[in-house]
Motif scaffolding. Sequence first.
Motif, mmCIF file in Angstrom:
data_model
loop_
_atom_site.group_PDB
_atom_site.id
_atom_site.type_symbol
_atom_site.label_atom_id
_atom_site.label_comp_id
_atom_site.label_asym_id
_atom_site.label_seq_id
_atom_site.Cartn_x
_atom_site.Cartn_y
_atom_site.Cartn_z
ATOM 1 N N ARG A 97 0.838 -1.191 0.000
ATOM 2 C CA ARG A 97 0.000 0.000 0.000
ATOM 3 C C ARG A 97 0.876 1.245 0.000
ATOM 4 N NH1 ARG A 97 -4.615 -0.315 4.234
ATOM 5 N NH2 ARG A 97 -5.312 1.442 2.996
ATOM 6 N N THR A 98 0.414 2.294 -0.669
ATOM 7 C CA THR A 98 1.161 3.551 -0.687
ATOM 8 C C THR A 98 0.833 4.355 0.554
ATOM 9 O OG1 THR A 98 -0.560 4.816 -1.812
ATOM 10 C CG2 THR A 98 1.010 3.596 -3.211
ATOM 11 N N PHE A 99 1.677 5.323 0.836
ATOM 12 C CA PHE A 99 1.446 6.195 1.986
ATOM 13 C C PHE A 99 0.091 6.889 1.863
ATOM 14 C CE2 PHE A 99 1.894 10.285 4.192
ATOM 15 C CZ PHE A 99 2.122 9.812 5.467
ATOM 16 N N ASP A 100 -0.257 7.340 0.649
ATOM 17 C CA ASP A 100 -1.545 8.005 0.445
ATOM 18 C C ASP A 100 -2.710 7.077 0.776
ATOM 19 O OD1 ASP A 100 -0.390 10.397 -0.293
ATOM 20 O OD2 ASP A 100 -0.455 9.946 -2.426
ATOM 21 N N ASP A 101 -2.572 5.796 0.438
ATOM 22 C CA ASP A 101 -3.623 4.832 0.785
ATOM 23 C C ASP A 101 -3.797 4.735 2.290
ATOM 24 O OD1 ASP A 101 -4.095 4.157 -1.862
ATOM 25 O OD2 ASP A 101 -2.752 2.430 -1.817
ATOM 26 N N ILE A 102 -2.696 4.732 3.011
ATOM 27 C CA ILE A 102 -2.761 4.609 4.466
ATOM 28 C C ILE A 102 -3.354 5.882 5.070
ATOM 29 C CG2 ILE A 102 -1.389 4.378 6.572
ATOM 30 C CD1 ILE A 102 0.567 2.695 4.868
ATOM 31 N N VAL A 103 -2.877 7.033 4.626
ATOM 32 C CA VAL A 103 -3.365 8.296 5.159
ATOM 33 C C VAL A 103 -4.854 8.461 4.868
ATOM 34 C CG1 VAL A 103 -3.161 10.808 4.996
ATOM 35 C CG2 VAL A 103 -1.123 9.397 5.058
ATOM 36 N N HIS A 104 -5.280 7.909 3.747
ATOM 37 C CA HIS A 104 -6.695 7.979 3.390
ATOM 38 C C HIS A 104 -7.563 7.331 4.469
ATOM 39 C CE1 HIS A 104 -10.205 8.239 0.863
ATOM 40 N NE2 HIS A 104 -10.449 6.963 1.079
ATOM 41 N N GLY A 105 -6.975 6.435 5.257
ATOM 42 C CA GLY A 105 -7.703 5.766 6.325
ATOM 43 C C GLY A 105 -8.070 6.665 7.487
ATOM 44 N N ILE A 106 -7.487 7.874 7.546
ATOM 45 C CA ILE A 106 -7.832 8.804 8.621
ATOM 46 C C ILE A 106 -9.169 9.423 8.265
ATOM 47 C CG2 ILE A 106 -7.210 10.923 9.829
ATOM 48 C CD1 ILE A 106 -4.305 10.261 9.275
ATOM 49 N N ASN A 107 -10.145 9.217 9.112
ATOM 50 C CA ASN A 107 -11.488 9.677 8.821
ATOM 51 C C ASN A 107 -12.046 10.391 10.042
ATOM 52 O OD1 ASN A 107 -14.138 10.019 8.119
ATOM 53 N ND2 ASN A 107 -14.513 7.890 7.612
ATOM 54 N N ALA A 108 -12.319 11.679 9.892
ATOM 55 C CA ALA A 108 -12.845 12.459 11.013
ATOM 56 C C ALA A 108 -14.263 12.048 11.380
ATOM 57 C CB ALA A 108 -12.792 13.948 10.682
ATOM 58 N N ASP A 109 -14.934 11.292 10.522
ATOM 59 C CA ASP A 109 -16.294 10.839 10.807
ATOM 60 C C ASP A 109 -16.319 9.438 11.404
ATOM 61 O OD1 ASP A 109 -17.276 13.202 9.731
ATOM 62 O OD2 ASP A 109 -17.444 12.363 7.725
ATOM 63 N N SER A 110 -15.160 8.889 11.710
ATOM 64 C CA SER A 110 -15.090 7.509 12.192
ATOM 65 C C SER A 110 -15.541 7.391 13.644
ATOM 66 C CB SER A 110 -13.664 6.971 12.060
ATOM 67 O OG SER A 110 -12.831 7.596 13.020
ATOM 68 N N ALA A 111 -15.891 6.181 14.023
ATOM 69 C CA ALA A 111 -16.272 5.912 15.408
ATOM 70 C C ALA A 111 -15.098 6.190 16.346
ATOM 71 C CB ALA A 111 -16.744 4.459 15.544
ATOM 72 N N PHE A 112 -13.890 5.874 15.910
ATOM 73 C CA PHE A 112 -12.719 6.108 16.759
ATOM 74 C C PHE A 112 -12.524 7.601 16.998
ATOM 75 C CE2 PHE A 112 -7.979 6.266 17.394
ATOM 76 C CZ PHE A 112 -8.016 5.762 18.680
ATOM 77 N N GLN A 164 -15.424 -1.850 14.834
ATOM 78 C CA GLN A 164 -14.964 -0.457 14.788
ATOM 79 C C GLN A 164 -13.452 -0.378 14.950
ATOM 80 O OE1 GLN A 164 -17.488 0.921 17.989
ATOM 81 N NE2 GLN A 164 -18.790 2.090 16.570
ATOM 82 N N GLN A 165 -12.882 -1.225 15.791
ATOM 83 C CA GLN A 165 -11.427 -1.245 15.954
ATOM 84 C C GLN A 165 -10.743 -1.629 14.646
ATOM 85 O OE1 GLN A 165 -10.802 -3.881 19.269
ATOM 86 N NE2 GLN A 165 -11.059 -2.239 20.784
ATOM 87 N N ALA A 166 -11.290 -2.621 13.952
ATOM 88 C CA ALA A 166 -10.707 -3.038 12.667
ATOM 89 C C ALA A 166 -10.742 -1.892 11.662
ATOM 90 C CB ALA A 166 -11.447 -4.255 12.123
ATOM 91 N N HIS A 167 -11.824 -1.136 11.650
ATOM 92 C CA HIS A 167 -11.933 -0.001 10.730
ATOM 93 C C HIS A 167 -10.993 1.145 11.118
ATOM 94 C CE1 HIS A 167 -15.675 -1.981 9.408
ATOM 95 N NE2 HIS A 167 -15.452 -1.323 8.270
ATOM 96 N N ALA A 168 -10.644 1.234 12.396
ATOM 97 C CA ALA A 168 -9.803 2.329 12.879
ATOM 98 C C ALA A 168 -8.313 2.079 12.668
ATOM 99 C CB ALA A 168 -10.074 2.576 14.364
ATOM 100 N N LEU A 169 -7.919 0.856 12.365
ATOM 101 C CA LEU A 169 -6.490 0.536 12.277
ATOM 102 C C LEU A 169 -5.736 1.361 11.242
ATOM 103 C CD1 LEU A 169 -6.197 -3.307 12.833
ATOM 104 C CD2 LEU A 169 -5.340 -1.461 14.272
ATOM 105 N N ASP A 170 -6.297 1.538 10.054
ATOM 106 C CA ASP A 170 -5.598 2.322 9.031
ATOM 107 C C ASP A 170 -5.292 3.732 9.532
ATOM 108 O OD1 ASP A 170 -5.445 0.302 7.191
ATOM 109 O OD2 ASP A 170 -6.988 1.097 5.857
ATOM 110 N N GLY A 171 -6.259 4.341 10.203
ATOM 111 C CA GLY A 171 -6.047 5.681 10.742
ATOM 112 C C GLY A 171 -4.971 5.710 11.805
ATOM 113 N N LEU A 172 -4.933 4.670 12.641
ATOM 114 C CA LEU A 172 -3.896 4.609 13.678
ATOM 115 C C LEU A 172 -2.518 4.439 13.060
ATOM 116 C CD1 LEU A 172 -5.652 2.440 16.400
ATOM 117 C CD2 LEU A 172 -5.088 4.871 16.511
ATOM 118 N N PHE A 173 -2.419 3.571 12.064
ATOM 119 C CA PHE A 173 -1.127 3.388 11.392
ATOM 120 C C PHE A 173 -0.688 4.702 10.746
ATOM 121 C CE2 PHE A 173 -2.298 -1.306 10.684
ATOM 122 C CZ PHE A 173 -1.717 -1.675 11.884
ATOM 123 N N ALA A 174 -1.619 5.367 10.074
ATOM 124 C CA ALA A 174 -1.286 6.625 9.404
ATOM 125 C C ALA A 174 -0.833 7.670 10.417
ATOM 126 C CB ALA A 174 -2.488 7.133 8.609
ATOM 127 N N ALA A 175 -1.564 7.781 11.524
ATOM 128 C CA ALA A 175 -1.196 8.761 12.551
ATOM 129 C C ALA A 175 0.198 8.472 13.101
ATOM 130 C CB ALA A 175 -2.236 8.755 13.670
#
Length: 143
Positions: free
Chosen positions: A4-19, A55-66
């Motif tokens: 995965r590219t860095f942009d793909d990972i950063v895309h996982g950060i979602n301000a509307d997420s449950a996390f 919800q934790q599974a969906h939040a992982l990309d955002g955590l990795f990106a952060a």
Amino acid sequence: MADRTFDDIVHGINADSAFHGAVQEVRAEFHRAHPGEIDLALIGHEAWRRLTPVQQAHALDGLFAAYIIRLHDEERSARLNRDAAGGRTHLEDDDLAILHDAVAGAAPIGPDTEIDGVCASALANTLAELELLQHRVTDQDGS
């Protein structure tokens, strides 16, 4: 995930997420309970505990990106601190003159003016800011 590219990972950060919502909620609770104290790790752990496994599974990309973004920022800050402490400059003696010539050659600069595919006003602003920083440093040194 290695492909995965860095942009793909950063895309996982979602301000509307449950996390994100859980973090905001916990942060507000902690702030009310302990004004002026911020323990980011504690806030993150508590917010994570409040999520369902899905919800934790969906939040992982955002955590990795952060984490990657924070690591990048820390490495950049350390490099800049080393350079500043050593009195290092990245400018050659004629760099400013070369930049002035490039920007002057594009005058008048309008909102759509480009120099080698770069927004000319951004180059002019950066050049002006660089000169201001140099002036401040020179003024502090008393030179």
